[in-house]
Design an enzyme around this catalytic site. Structure first.
Site, PDB file in Angstrom:
ATOM      1  N   GLN A  22      18.120  66.441-115.021  1.00 24.43           N
ATOM      2  CA  GLN A  22      17.732  65.126-114.545  1.00 24.43           C
ATOM      3  C   GLN A  22      16.697  64.445-115.434  1.00 24.43           C
ATOM      4  O   GLN A  22      16.538  63.221-115.354  1.00 24.43           O
ATOM      5  CB  GLN A  22      17.202  65.231-113.120  1.00 24.43           C
ATOM      6  N   HIS A 121      19.428  74.655-111.322  1.00 21.01           N
ATOM      7  CA  HIS A 121      19.413  73.383-110.614  1.00 21.01           C
ATOM      8  C   HIS A 121      20.638  72.579-111.068  1.00 21.01           C
ATOM      9  O   HIS A 121      20.521  71.490-111.613  1.00 21.01           O
ATOM     10  CB  HIS A 121      18.113  72.620-110.871  1.00 21.01           C
ATOM     11  N   ASN A 165      18.441  76.528-106.651  1.00 23.42           N
ATOM     12  CA  ASN A 165      17.970  75.354-105.930  1.00 23.42           C
ATOM     13  C   ASN A 165      19.100  74.790-105.068  1.00 23.42           C
ATOM     14  O   ASN A 165      20.170  74.438-105.585  1.00 23.42           O
ATOM     15  CB  ASN A 165      17.507  74.267-106.897  1.00 23.42           C
ATOM     16  N   GLU A 166      18.891  74.760-103.768  1.00 23.48           N
ATOM     17  CA  GLU A 166      19.779  74.110-102.809  1.00 23.48           C
ATOM     18  C   GLU A 166      21.224  74.604-102.872  1.00 23.48           C
ATOM     19  O   GLU A 166      22.143  73.884-103.277  1.00 23.48           O
ATOM     20  CB  GLU A 166      19.721  72.595-102.970  1.00 23.48           C
ATOM     21  N   TYR A 293      14.213  66.394 -96.572  1.00 24.83           N
ATOM     22  CA  TYR A 293      14.184  64.946 -96.755  1.00 24.83           C
ATOM     23  C   TYR A 293      14.444  64.146 -95.480  1.00 24.83           C
ATOM     24  O   TYR A 293      13.846  63.102 -95.279  1.00 24.83           O
ATOM     25  CB  TYR A 293      15.231  64.539 -97.801  1.00 24.83           C
ATOM     26  N   GLU A 349      10.328  70.686-102.324  1.00 28.96           N
ATOM     27  CA  GLU A 349      10.699  69.280-102.507  1.00 28.96           C
ATOM     28  C   GLU A 349      10.500  68.529-101.209  1.00 28.96           C
ATOM     29  O   GLU A 349      10.897  68.996-100.140  1.00 28.96           O
ATOM     30  CB  GLU A 349      12.165  69.119-102.932  1.00 28.96           C
ATOM     31  N   TRP A 395       8.772  65.534-104.718  1.00 30.70           N
ATOM     32  CA  TRP A 395       9.933  65.213-105.535  1.00 30.70           C
ATOM     33  C   TRP A 395       9.999  63.701-105.682  1.00 30.70           C
ATOM     34  O   TRP A 395      10.185  63.006-104.691  1.00 30.70           O
ATOM     35  CB  TRP A 395      11.239  65.714-104.902  1.00 30.70           C
ATOM     36  N   GLU A 402      19.629  60.656-110.854  1.00 35.89           N
ATOM     37  CA  GLU A 402      19.807  61.105-109.475  1.00 35.89           C
ATOM     38  C   GLU A 402      21.280  61.407-109.199  1.00 35.89           C
ATOM     39  O   GLU A 402      21.910  60.857-108.297  1.00 35.89           O
ATOM     40  CB  GLU A 402      19.244  60.053-108.508  1.00 35.89           C
ATOM     41  N   TRP A 403      21.845  62.263-110.061  1.00 35.76           N
ATOM     42  CA  TRP A 403      23.178  62.819-109.881  1.00 35.76           C
ATOM     43  C   TRP A 403      24.231  61.728-109.672  1.00 35.76           C
ATOM     44  O   TRP A 403      24.369  60.864-110.514  1.00 35.76           O
ATOM     45  CB  TRP A 403      23.151  63.870-108.770  1.00 35.76           C
TER      46      TRP A 403
END
Length: 438
Positions: A22, A121, A165-166, A293, A349, A395, A402-403
């Site tokens: 990113q 990530h 990550n995630e 989030y 995050e 974050w 952002e993907w």
């Protein structure tokens, strides 16, 4: 922001987080292609078909970015190392990649910051994607080799290492919902990815323990799933969403089993002998990372294929991503993690996107300041309720790639002009700096 360091336990760390693809600029330093490079070229996959070739050019500007952390009074920097930079084909070492992370870790330490490394990530080397990616068990084996290689170079100097990550995003969002690379909508691939990503975690932990590494963990993302109505069907749908999104990963790590409702739908598509991997997946860890989030309001969708549910729009204020601002969910998951794992926890995050603009040399982002304040309150409440919370990483440090949303959504404490790459600290950066100085 009405908090200070004195509101937190002694030794509590404040930091900011980033991720390699990113921000670094994947076109530099001999990095190999990733499945995000090819996914971005597909029609409609990414806003304006943007990719991470240049991103924030952190590869060349890392010293400036680390100065922002130091000057902001932060204690720690959470970053990821790119598998495709270290091993462009997923297996062959790129000396330039190792040298870059050597320089980055040394520069972080020189500024008095603690380096928090994440091994993966989402930047899967294309050569491994060609062979099935996370739907292929061999990818987990290759990941353990990568983990050993990068740790041999920088593991003696990082404060902690997260494996993945995630994993929900790696597996479900990317293989069942199709929103992220590789963009599949295939329940068989999703079931395999849901398991193999955890197998990769277990294999990496085993390998790093064998190297004498400590402070090993994983970063899970959580999203509060609430029923859209009081109907029994919506309550059941919200519970199933919670199992797939939240409970699948933490219960596998904690107890060596998957939640029954989610497994009922995925079991026919799971790889043979998956049960034999659960002891490896559930081996002891040193800490858990919590990314949080928003919440989702879940309704039953009986005419849809399994899992037969859908998210409906909620009434609360929303971020630029369209995500509801619901700090109560952070408190909920911190307490849930306390009860399930009983480990030290890091909020790895938490942040919000907003349509920030530079005006007269400044960026006024009062909405972000309020977001941080209410989530810090949720953390303080969780600590009061017995959660062993060790750190908070906002974050993100920088506006970044952002993907699937390209460069359109801005999460950073620091504004980045993606034409000139000029950095402008936002009002939230200055407010957080002030809070941390008290």
């Amino acid at each position: 922001m009405d908090f200070s360091r004195k509101d937190f336990p002694e030794g509590f760390l404040f930091g900011a987080a980033t991720a390699a693809y990113q921000i670094e600029g994947h076109g530099f330093g001999g990095a190999g292609p990733t499945h995000w490079d090819s996914f971005a070229k597909g029609p409609g996959n990414v806003v304006r078909a943007e990719d991470g070739a240049v991103a924030c050019d952190h590869y060349h500007r890392y010293a400036q970015d680390l100065d922002l952390l130091r000057d902001g009074g932060f204690d720690a920097y959470r970053f990821s190392t790119s598998w495709a930079r270290v091993m462009p084909d997923g297996r062959t070492v790129n000396p330039e990649g190792l040298d870059f992370y050597d320089r980055l870790v040394d520069a972080t330490l020189e500024r008095g910051l603690k380096p928090f490394q994440t091994l993966y990530h989402w930047d899967l080397p294309s050569a491994l994607a060609d062979r099935g990616g996370w739907a292929n068990r061999d990818t987990a084996m290759a990941f353990a080799d990568y983990a050993e290689t990068i740790s041999a170079r920088i593991g003696d100097r990082v404060a902690s290492t997260a494996t993945i990550n995630e994993p929900w995003c790696v597996a479900w969002l990317s293989h069942f919902l199709g929103h992220h690379a590789p963009g599949l909508r295939d329940i068989r691939a999703a079931a395999r990815a849901m398991h193999h990503i955890l197998l990769a975690h277990g294999l990496a932990v085993e390998r790093l323990r064998g190297m004498g590494r400590a402070e090993l963990g994983i970063v899970l993302n959580f999203e509060r799933a609430l029923p859209a109505s009081d109907s029994a069907a919506d309550h059941a749908a919200a519970d199933l969403q919670d199992q797939i999104y939240n409970r699948w990963f933490i219960e596998a790590i904690a107890n060596g089993c998957y939640p029954k409702g989610a497994l009922a739908g995925l079991a026919p598509h799971m790889p043979d002998g998956w049960q034999d991997d659960m002891a490896l997946i559930s081996q002891p860890l040193d800490w858990l990372g919590v990314n949080y989030y928003t919440r989702a309001m879940i309704a039953a969708a009986p005419d849809a294929p399994w899992p037969g549910l859908t998210a409906v729009e909620g009434p609360l204020a929303k971020t630029q991503m369209g995500w509801e601002i619901y700090p109560e969910g952070l408190h909920h998951f911190l307490c849930r993690a306390r009860d399930i794992l009983g480990l030290p926890i890091h909020v790895t995050e938490n942040g919000m996107a907003w349509a920030d603009r530079v005006e007269n040399g400044t960026v006024e982002d009062s909405e972000r300041q309020r977001f941080i304040a209410v989530h810090v309150d949720a953390m303080r409440s969780a600590i009061a309720d017995g959660v062993d919370l060790r750190s908070f990483f906002y974050w993100s440090l920088l506006d970044n790639y952002e993907w699937a949303f390209g460069y359109e959504k801005r999460f950073g404490l620091v504004h980045v002009d993606f034409e000139t790459l000029e950095r402008t600290p936002k009002a939230s950066y200055h407010a957080l700096k002030s809070a941390l100085s008290r």
